[in-house]
Design an enzyme around this catalytic site. Structure first.
Site, PDB file in Angstrom:
ATOM      1  N   HIS A  56     -12.689  64.030 -48.609  1.00 47.02           N
ATOM      2  CA  HIS A  56     -12.408  64.690 -49.657  1.00 47.02           C
ATOM      3  C   HIS A  56     -10.942  65.539 -49.415  1.00 47.02           C
ATOM      4  O   HIS A  56     -10.157  64.992 -48.265  1.00 47.02           O
ATOM      5  CB  HIS A  56     -13.538  65.927 -49.524  1.00 47.02           C
ATOM      6  CG  HIS A  56     -13.710  66.641 -48.389  1.00 47.02           C
ATOM      7  ND1 HIS A  56     -14.048  66.325 -47.174  1.00 47.02           N
ATOM      8  CD2 HIS A  56     -13.440  68.274 -48.129  1.00 47.02           C
ATOM      9  CE1 HIS A  56     -13.888  67.232 -46.412  1.00 47.02           C
ATOM     10  NE2 HIS A  56     -13.560  68.537 -47.002  1.00 47.02           N
ATOM     11  N   HIS A  58      -9.574  68.487 -48.670  1.00 41.21           N
ATOM     12  CA  HIS A  58      -9.041  69.449 -48.031  1.00 41.21           C
ATOM     13  C   HIS A  58      -7.928  69.210 -46.968  1.00 41.21           C
ATOM     14  O   HIS A  58      -8.170  68.040 -46.362  1.00 41.21           O
ATOM     15  CB  HIS A  58     -10.393  70.269 -47.249  1.00 41.21           C
ATOM     16  CG  HIS A  58     -11.147  71.072 -48.062  1.00 41.21           C
ATOM     17  ND1 HIS A  58     -12.643  71.377 -47.902  1.00 41.21           N
ATOM     18  CD2 HIS A  58     -10.735  71.432 -49.411  1.00 41.21           C
ATOM     19  CE1 HIS A  58     -13.033  71.910 -49.000  1.00 41.21           C
ATOM     20  NE2 HIS A  58     -12.081  72.398 -49.912  1.00 41.21           N
ATOM     21  N   ASP A  60      -7.434  70.258 -43.801  1.00 33.63           N
ATOM     22  CA  ASP A  60      -7.951  69.719 -42.590  1.00 33.63           C
ATOM     23  C   ASP A  60      -8.575  68.529 -42.570  1.00 33.63           C
ATOM     24  O   ASP A  60      -9.243  68.043 -41.531  1.00 33.63           O
ATOM     25  CB  ASP A  60      -8.876  70.881 -42.001  1.00 33.63           C
ATOM     26  CG  ASP A  60     -10.169  71.025 -42.821  1.00 33.63           C
ATOM     27  OD1 ASP A  60     -10.289  70.840 -43.843  1.00 33.63           O
ATOM     28  OD2 ASP A  60     -11.390  71.646 -42.132  1.00 33.63           O
ATOM     29  N   HIS A  61      -8.644  67.869 -43.688  1.00 29.82           N
ATOM     30  CA  HIS A  61      -9.084  66.325 -43.512  1.00 29.82           C
ATOM     31  C   HIS A  61      -8.059  65.396 -43.956  1.00 29.82           C
ATOM     32  O   HIS A  61      -8.318  64.090 -43.722  1.00 29.82           O
ATOM     33  CB  HIS A  61     -10.425  66.188 -44.354  1.00 29.82           C
ATOM     34  CG  HIS A  61     -11.573  66.858 -43.868  1.00 29.82           C
ATOM     35  ND1 HIS A  61     -12.581  66.265 -43.142  1.00 29.82           N
ATOM     36  CD2 HIS A  61     -11.695  68.169 -43.835  1.00 29.82           C
ATOM     37  CE1 HIS A  61     -13.653  67.105 -42.835  1.00 29.82           C
ATOM     38  NE2 HIS A  61     -12.956  68.322 -43.053  1.00 29.82           N
ATOM     39  N   HIS A 114     -19.662  70.354 -51.888  1.00 29.33           N
ATOM     40  CA  HIS A 114     -18.715  71.044 -50.954  1.00 29.33           C
ATOM     41  C   HIS A 114     -17.198  71.090 -51.509  1.00 29.33           C
ATOM     42  O   HIS A 114     -16.723  71.917 -51.900  1.00 29.33           O
ATOM     43  CB  HIS A 114     -18.302  70.257 -49.473  1.00 29.33           C
ATOM     44  CG  HIS A 114     -17.331  71.111 -48.600  1.00 29.33           C
ATOM     45  ND1 HIS A 114     -17.418  72.096 -48.331  1.00 29.33           N
ATOM     46  CD2 HIS A 114     -16.417  70.361 -48.384  1.00 29.33           C
ATOM     47  CE1 HIS A 114     -16.287  72.537 -47.482  1.00 29.33           C
ATOM     48  NE2 HIS A 114     -15.514  71.336 -47.473  1.00 29.33           N
ATOM     49  N   ASP A 133     -17.602  66.885 -44.877  1.00 27.28           N
ATOM     50  CA  ASP A 133     -18.044  68.337 -44.815  1.00 27.28           C
ATOM     51  C   ASP A 133     -19.412  68.319 -45.733  1.00 27.28           C
ATOM     52  O   ASP A 133     -19.573  69.569 -46.242  1.00 27.28           O
ATOM     53  CB  ASP A 133     -17.043  69.167 -45.200  1.00 27.28           C
ATOM     54  CG  ASP A 133     -15.843  69.477 -44.042  1.00 27.28           C
ATOM     55  OD1 ASP A 133     -16.035  68.862 -43.096  1.00 27.28           O
ATOM     56  OD2 ASP A 133     -14.844  70.069 -44.442  1.00 27.28           O
ATOM     57  N   HIS A 171     -17.245  68.464 -38.272  1.00 24.67           N
ATOM     58  CA  HIS A 171     -16.943  69.585 -37.507  1.00 24.67           C
ATOM     59  C   HIS A 171     -18.075  69.803 -36.510  1.00 24.67           C
ATOM     60  O   HIS A 171     -19.130  69.513 -36.797  1.00 24.67           O
ATOM     61  CB  HIS A 171     -17.076  71.069 -38.304  1.00 24.67           C
ATOM     62  CG  HIS A 171     -15.708  71.117 -39.386  1.00 24.67           C
ATOM     63  ND1 HIS A 171     -14.701  71.474 -38.957  1.00 24.67           N
ATOM     64  CD2 HIS A 171     -15.690  70.622 -40.490  1.00 24.67           C
ATOM     65  CE1 HIS A 171     -13.798  71.756 -39.968  1.00 24.67           C
ATOM     66  NE2 HIS A 171     -14.634  70.995 -41.183  1.00 24.67           N
TER      67      HIS A 171
HETATM   68 ZN    ZN Z   1     -13.963  70.646 -46.461  1.00 24.87          ZN
END
Ligand code: ZN
Length: 260
Positions: A56, A58, A60-61, A114, A133, A171
């Site tokens: 996805h 985001h 942090d990915h 998400h 996530d 995570h």
């Molecule tokens: Zn995420």
């Protein structure tokens, strides 16, 4: 030859994962939270990056994608519905599409909730699922771009995979998630046992991942919204009766968002 996996820490509490086919050396990074940590992992294993499989959009990915791609000329595969928000995409995929990492074949599962276009990658023969996530051990992602009615079917889709499937998520939230799970189901013996083993593992500085679906089905309240005890706890928390598992899920998710 079976696939090899390397799990490593990224950023503050993200995990990076490398999936490697020893038959021909192909290696995929599942998401790319930061380039430096992925590079170091590749050096540690002496593997060559051929692919990035994005779950996805985001940051942090995805923050490491551009740098990794510039250095390795790897192929970037991303969810079709989010490709515009992800850098350097080469191929877009949707439900039912297949991805190949060397001789390893993964199937794309759309698991929105998400984010609106979140996907997971299921490698059936390897008994592996990379769920980003959407699902965490004993938890699930927040509903940032979807409703309970969108997320619950995504969780059901993952729950329907073979129970022996190993689950890699983005995570390490397992210990905190267990505190919530045991508030919802205080006498879930599988969750109590898991809490003890997670505590030992985390004290040694080791990741609690991967989990297995077989375990998650027993301990993860978000996969148990059709369980009578979970439903009763959600109804008690909401102060009203709930008609279906998606409603139970919605109450649990909102409850967890406030949980400390
Ligand atoms: Zn995420």
């Amino acid at each position: 030859m079976p696939a090899e996996i390397h799990l490593f820490k990224c950023l503050k509490d993200n995990y990076g994962v490398l999936l490697h086919d020893p038959a021909n050396g192909a290696t995929a990074s599942i998401d790319a939270p930061e380039a430096g940590a992925v590079e170091e992992a590749l050096r540690t294993k002496n593997w060559r990056l051929t692919d990035i499989l994005v779950t996805h959009h985001h940051a942090d990915h995805t923050a490491g994608i551009a740098e990794l791609k510039a250095r390795h000329a790897c192929r970037v595969t991303a969810p079709q519905r989010e490709a515009q928000r992800i850098p350097a995409v080469d191929a877009t995929v949707r439900e039912g599409d297949f991805v190949t990492i060397g001789s390893l074949v993964g199937r794309v599962l759309e698991t929105p909730g998400h984010t609106a276009g979140h996907i997971s990658y299921w490698f059936k023969s390897e008994k592996l699922a990379f769920v980003g996530d959407t699902l965490f051990s004993v938890g699930c992602g927040r509903l940032l771009e979807g409703t309970a009615d969108v997320m619950w079917p995504s969780l059901l889709k993952l729950r329907g995979l073979p129970p022996e499937t190993e689950v890699y998520c983005g995570h390490e939230y397992t210990a905190a998630n267990l505190r919530f799970a045991l508030t919802v189901e205080p006498i879930n013996t599988a969750a109590l046992e898991y809490q003890e083993s997670v505590q030992r593992i985390r004290e040694q500085g080791e990741p609690s991942l991967p989990s297995t679906l077989n375990l998650e089905i027993r301990v993860n309240p978000f996969l148990r919204c059709d369980n009578p005890a979970v439903r009763a706890a959600a109804e008690a928390h909401a102060g009203k009766s709930l008609e279906d598992p998606a409603q139970v899920f919605g109450v649990l998710r909102a409850w967890k968002d406030q949980f400390r």
